[in-house]
Scaffold this motif. Structure first.
Motif, PDB file in Angstrom:
ATOM      1  N   ALA A   4      -7.521  20.773  34.726  1.00  0.00           N
ATOM      2  CA  ALA A   4      -7.636  19.398  35.776  1.00  0.00           C
ATOM      3  C   ALA A   4      -9.373  19.064  35.848  1.00  0.00           C
ATOM      4  O   ALA A   4     -10.046  19.662  36.082  1.00  0.00           O
ATOM      5  N   GLN A  73      -6.110  15.161  30.987  1.00  0.00           N
ATOM      6  CA  GLN A  73      -7.019  16.062  31.386  1.00  0.00           C
ATOM      7  C   GLN A  73      -7.915  15.653  32.720  1.00  0.00           C
ATOM      8  O   GLN A  73      -7.508  15.936  33.980  1.00  0.00           O
ATOM      9  N   THR A  75      -7.640  13.201  36.225  1.00  0.00           N
ATOM     10  CA  THR A  75      -6.680  13.881  36.873  1.00  0.00           C
ATOM     11  C   THR A  75      -7.545  12.728  38.036  1.00  0.00           C
ATOM     12  O   THR A  75      -6.592  12.127  39.171  1.00  0.00           O
ATOM     13  N   GLY A  76      -8.782  12.616  38.685  1.00  0.00           N
ATOM     14  CA  GLY A  76      -9.132  11.156  39.312  1.00  0.00           C
ATOM     15  C   GLY A  76     -10.346  10.369  38.348  1.00  0.00           C
ATOM     16  O   GLY A  76     -11.101  11.673  37.698  1.00  0.00           O
ATOM     17  N   ARG A 219      -5.056   2.385  39.956  1.00  0.00           N
ATOM     18  CA  ARG A 219      -5.202   3.315  39.212  1.00  0.00           C
ATOM     19  C   ARG A 219      -5.428   2.055  37.823  1.00  0.00           C
ATOM     20  O   ARG A 219      -5.043   1.168  38.034  1.00  0.00           O
ATOM     21  N   THR A 234      -4.883   6.439  35.556  1.00  0.00           N
ATOM     22  CA  THR A 234      -5.305   7.325  35.785  1.00  0.00           C
ATOM     23  C   THR A 234      -5.918   7.317  38.033  1.00  0.00           C
ATOM     24  O   THR A 234      -6.700   5.831  37.482  1.00  0.00           O
ATOM     25  N   VAL A 443      -7.572  12.903  45.270  1.00  0.00           N
ATOM     26  CA  VAL A 443      -5.955  13.407  44.655  1.00  0.00           C
ATOM     27  C   VAL A 443      -5.645  15.209  44.651  1.00  0.00           C
ATOM     28  O   VAL A 443      -4.464  15.233  43.865  1.00  0.00           O
ATOM     29  N   ALA A 445      -7.218  17.757  43.536  1.00  0.00           N
ATOM     30  CA  ALA A 445      -7.934  19.096  43.354  1.00  0.00           C
ATOM     31  C   ALA A 445      -8.431  19.653  43.614  1.00  0.00           C
ATOM     32  O   ALA A 445      -8.640  21.330  43.707  1.00  0.00           O
TER      33      ALA A 445
END
Length: 501
Positions: A4, A73, A75-76, A219, A234, A443, A445
């Motif tokens: 991530a 990879q 994620t945000g 996104r 994303t 997100v 993480a």
């Protein structure tokens, strides 16, 4: 490498920066590209938003390549940027004109108009700030007078990273600190103030919805994915004002924490857990819910150093200038600089203010002037500390960041003027790191704001010399008196400038 990854984008005054991090406290890649500042008239400050976007589209693939990371990879994505920059955007998402920067001082007539039609104490109570050079309302009023067709064409008015978010995910939005610092937002109701919008000649329909920093606003679109080499879909969060993101990423998150930013513009930020409003300073929402930041923001600091190097010390690098100035005694042999090169925001809020170099003699050389610039900027920081002290706020810990923190001389002068110990953060990307972490919270993480400590390492501690501090306090009194003695002349000069254009 953790699977991530988070991407942070910072739309800065002098450069666009992109950083790639993982969730384990590692900065995997950094890229930056320069930005041009336009000042076609005295006091004007503009930039080209499309240049920011071009920089973003170039820097993101470079970061992926540097980290040997895959787009899947990420994620945000989080953004940060200077506030409150003013950008007029049409229905197709295109900027109608260059941005009007937060330190632009053209709207001094409109500022006086606002003040004459408002109860200033009531405005401060409602919005958390006085009507100043930074306020969006007078700038919009200036545009309505001088460029009415541009303001009429504007589907939205937004800030720097808000504009990049629009291009990333196609959703117009405004992050809460742009709203707060615009001076058009009712702090108590957390909504736009109708009376102020009317004075600014703008409708609430031209202002997108307001979001908290870690809220996912959309996104990545297919078009943006192609332009940035990222994956469509994303998540993109609202992001944060650059100084707020930078303060958080420096570990400013407890009562009494203070950050001094030695950048193109100078910021000083103080963390607290209650709302306190002072007409001489700004107030910001912290990225951590429930916390606030008292914010002092000088219109120019490092930009003066750059101006001096480019125009008066051509061919010299900053290290060589530092070496010369280090040999000059504290106080620059009686030379004092007022750093108001494009007006000043906090704490004097005078868009007509101009720089002064006081005390020149035939004995002064280039090194004296350069050191006086560093000292004058530090006096500006001390002016803010004086206000915090008046309010009873105690400084428990001071950290220093941004490019100027790498200068041992500037750090030492700052420590000596403030009389405080400074902790320099090693290899600190600043706002872009904060923006990436905020995306991680948004997100999922990261689960706790304290995890930012994974990314922080103190590289140097600079202690003040108390003898030099005592000398600087005497010079600081003259620094303050120079402004008070000359502010009426700034108004006279402005009238002459208008007449001779």
């Amino acid at each position: 490498m953790s699977a991530a990854l988070l991407l942070g984008i910072d739309i800065g005054t002098t450069a666009t920066k992109v950083v790639l991090i993982d969730t384990g406290g590692h900065i995997l890649a950094e890229m930056q590209r320069p930005v041009n500042l336009y000042s076609p008239n005295a006091g004007w400050a503009e930039e080209q938003p499309l240049e920011w976007w071009q920089n973003v589209c170039a820097a993101i693939p470079e970061c992926l390549q540097q980290a040997r990371a895959q787009a899947g990879q990420i994620t945000g994505i989080g953004g940060s940027g200077m506030v409150p920059t003013t950008i007029l955007v049409d229905h197709q998402g295109r900027p109608i004109r260059r941005s009007v920067q937060q330190n632009d001082a053209r709207s001094h007539v409109e500022i006086e108009y606002f003040k004459s039609h408002l109860d200033e104490a009531d405005v401060i109570r409602r919005t958390g700030a006085a009507v100043t050079q930074q306020s969006i309302g007078p700038k919009l009023l200036w545009l309505s007078k001088h460029e009415p067709e541009n303001l009429q064409r504007a589907a939205w008015v937004m800030g720097s990273y808000d504009y990049i978010n629009l291009l990333l995910c196609g959703q117009p939005s405004i992050e809460q600190n742009w709203a707060l610092e615009s001076g058009l937002y009712n702090l108590e109701r957390r909504d736009w103030d109708d009376d102020l919008l009317t004075l600014a000649k703008i409708s609430c329909q031209q202002l997108p919805p307001v979001h908290r920093p870690s809220q996912v606003i959309g996104r990545l679109t297919a078009q943006a994915a192609r332009a940035t080499s990222l994956l469509e879909g994303t998540p993109v969060v609202a992001g944060s004002a650059d100084h707020v993101a930078s303060a958080f990423s420096a570990g400013v998150k407890e009562n009494g924490d203070l950050l001094v930013k030695l950048g193109g513009a100078g910021d000083i930020l103080y963390s607290l857990d209650r709302l306190e409003v002072d007409p001489r300073l700004f107030i910001d929402y912290h990225v951590i819910p429930g916390l606030y930041l008292i914010n002092g923001c000088m219109a120019s600091s490092g930009s003066i150093i750059k101006w001096f190097r480019n125009n008066l010390a051509s061919g010299m690098d900053y290290a060589a200038l530092d070496d010369e100035a280090a040999a000059i005694p504290a106080g620059s042999s009686g030379l004092i600089l007022l750093p108001y090169f494009i007006g000043e925001k906090t704490p004097i809020f005078d868009p007509l203010a101009r720089g002064i170099l006081f005390g020149l003699t035939l004995q002064h050389q280039r090194a004296h002037i350069y050191r006086a610039i560093l000292e004058g900027i530090s006096f500006g920081f001390h002016h803010h500390l004086q206000i915090l002290s008046e309010r009873g706020f105690v400084v428990n810990r001071v950290r220093v960041s941004n490019g100027g923190a790498r200068s041992k001389l500037w750090r030492q002068i700052t420590a000596d003027v403030l009389g405080l110990q400074l902790e320099e953060i090693a290899h600190h990307p600043g706002s872009s790191l904060g923006a990436a972490f905020v995306a991680g919270i948004g997100v999922g993480a990261f689960t706790d704001w304290v995890e930012i400590e994974k990314f922080i390492r103190i590289s140097a501690i600079t202690s003040p010399d108390l003898e030099r501090h005592a000398k600087y306090l005497q010079l600081f009194d003259i620094y303050c008196d120079l402004y008070e003695s000359n502010k009426h002349n700034y108004k006279r000069l402005a009238k002459i400038e208008e007449f001779t254009k």
